[in-house]
Enzyme design. Structure first.
Site, short mmCIF file in Angstrom:
data_model
loop_
_atom_site.label_atom_id
_atom_site.label_comp_id
_atom_site.label_asym_id
_atom_site.label_seq_id
_atom_site.Cartn_x
_atom_site.Cartn_y
_atom_site.Cartn_z
N GLY A 136 0.82 -1.20 0.00
CA GLY A 136 0.00 0.00 0.00
C GLY A 136 0.85 1.25 0.00
O GLY A 136 2.05 1.22 0.33
N CYS A 137 0.26 2.38 -0.37
CA CYS A 137 1.01 3.63 -0.51
C CYS A 137 1.44 4.21 0.84
O CYS A 137 2.60 4.56 1.05
CB CYS A 137 0.20 4.63 -1.32
SG CYS A 137 -1.51 4.84 -0.77
N TYR A 138 0.48 4.33 1.78
CA TYR A 138 0.84 4.79 3.12
C TYR A 138 1.92 3.88 3.71
O TYR A 138 2.87 4.33 4.35
CB TYR A 138 -0.38 4.73 4.04
CG TYR A 138 -1.33 5.89 4.00
CD1 TYR A 138 -0.88 7.20 4.10
CD2 TYR A 138 -2.70 5.67 3.90
CE1 TYR A 138 -1.76 8.27 4.09
CE2 TYR A 138 -3.60 6.73 3.89
CZ TYR A 138 -3.13 8.03 3.99
OH TYR A 138 -4.01 9.08 3.99
N VAL A 139 1.74 2.59 3.48
CA VAL A 139 2.62 1.58 4.09
C VAL A 139 4.05 1.74 3.60
O VAL A 139 5.00 1.69 4.38
CB VAL A 139 2.11 0.17 3.76
CG1 VAL A 139 2.96 -0.87 4.45
CG2 VAL A 139 0.65 0.03 4.18
#
Length: 335
Positions: A136-139
């Protein structure tokens, strides 16, 4: 999806075989994505998985969970390698996926073979993988910020806080727009959401646990900001005795040496980490500062959520899975 198509079209060793899209069957891709007029006039198809596998070496899946679970097994059986941009193959423990994503996992038997597609941590495993769960992007922004100092054991693994800000494209392109993400709601506005319950929380914890060598529980606070794209993450940790800004930067520079991590740039100061500097690129910029007065370590990172946070990272994984230079098709161009 558009960013992924752009990434593949600009890759010197890739040829786009099919674009499968149920809602656009029979239409030219350039009709759906007018910016690609003259570049891609391919017709969107409704090809079955066996046909897709026959025509493809690598298949990117960007689907809802039930559709992904139906597609991936026959694709793998047909001999294709799969890079899934959803969350379905990111977790080793299916129960965590089911708890946080509120979906039943119907491909549990594939999880032992799935590799988490964060090249800076799992490059060797990705090279031999046939199924990759793209992060994921936030991750990605959170793990890349904290991993070097956790691995070096110079920050306390307890009490970590991850404070992130994402542009509106993080919610994807929706035909039924959710109330709250409309332009009139977000113009000159910023707000936190899903505090303590965002589904990327356990994914961040899983990635950091792999480098820390122990379970991690942290507080994740996502925000939506009035930006088209981009993520800025600020992480907070408590330093162990003797940690200085200079030493922390040295640890990060060694961990992300260009020959090991060509898409992570370690900057001299946290104040240099800015969203605009990574837009339309596969780079993640990071930096760190030890605030001695308050006994805090402040780590900043930024990336483009559509590129390093999604499509660009997927292409980076493709390069590794195909034995290519991992930077191929990803440097010197805008995505």
């Amino acid at each position: 999806g558009e960013c992924l198509i752009r990434a593949v079209l600009g890759h010197p060793k890739c040829q786009l075989a099919l674009v499968v899209s149920e809602h656009a069957v029979g239409k030219k891709i350039s009709e759906i994505l007018p910016s690609l007029r003259g570049e891609l006039d391919m017709i969107a198809s409704a090809a079955e998985p066996d046909e897709v596998a026959q025509q493809s070496d690598i298949v990117f899946t960007v689907k809802k969970s039930a559709e992904t679970f139906a597609l991936v097994p026959p694709l793998l059986k047909g001999g294709a390698k799969v890079i899934d941009l959803g969350a379905e193959f990111r977790f080793k423990d299916f129960a965590i996926y089911e708890k946080w994503h509120k979906e039943t996992h119907t491909c549990k038997y594939l999880l032992p073979d799935a590799v988490y597609g964060l090249p800076e941590l799992f490059k060797n495993q990705i090279k031999s993988a046939r199924l990759v769960g793209n992060p994921g992007c936030y991750v990605t922004s959170a793990i890349l910020a904290l991993a070097p100092l956790l691995a070096a054991k110079v920050i306390e693994p307890d009490g970590l806080i991850v404070d992130s800000y994402s542009g509106l494209s993080g919610a994807g392109r929706q035909y039924k727009q959710e109330l709250g993400n409309l332009f009139v709601d977000m113009h000159e506005n910023i707000k936190a959401y899903s505090v303590g319950s965002h589904r990327h929380t356990p994914e961040i914890e899983q990635g950091l646990a792999a480098v820390a060598g122990r379970p991690i529980t942290l507080t994740f606070i996502p925000h939506v900001a009035p930006l088209d794209r981009g993520i800025l993450t600020t992480a907070f940790a408590r330093p162990k005795v003797g940690l200085t800004t200079e030493r922390a930067l040295s640890i990060m520079r060694e961990y992300y040496a260009p020959e090991k991590a060509p898409f992570v740039r370690v900057l001299n100061s946290v104040s240099e980490v800015a969203v605009s500097n990574t837009l339309h690129s596969n780079y993640c910029d990071v930096s760190v500062q030890v605030v001695e007065r308050s006994g805090q370590v402040v780590i900043a990172s930024t990336l483009d959520n559509l590129v390093k946070g999604a499509a660009g990272q997927a292409l980076q994984n493709l390069n590794l899975m195909c034995g290519l230079d991992e930077t191929l098709g990803l440097k010197g161009r805008s995505l």
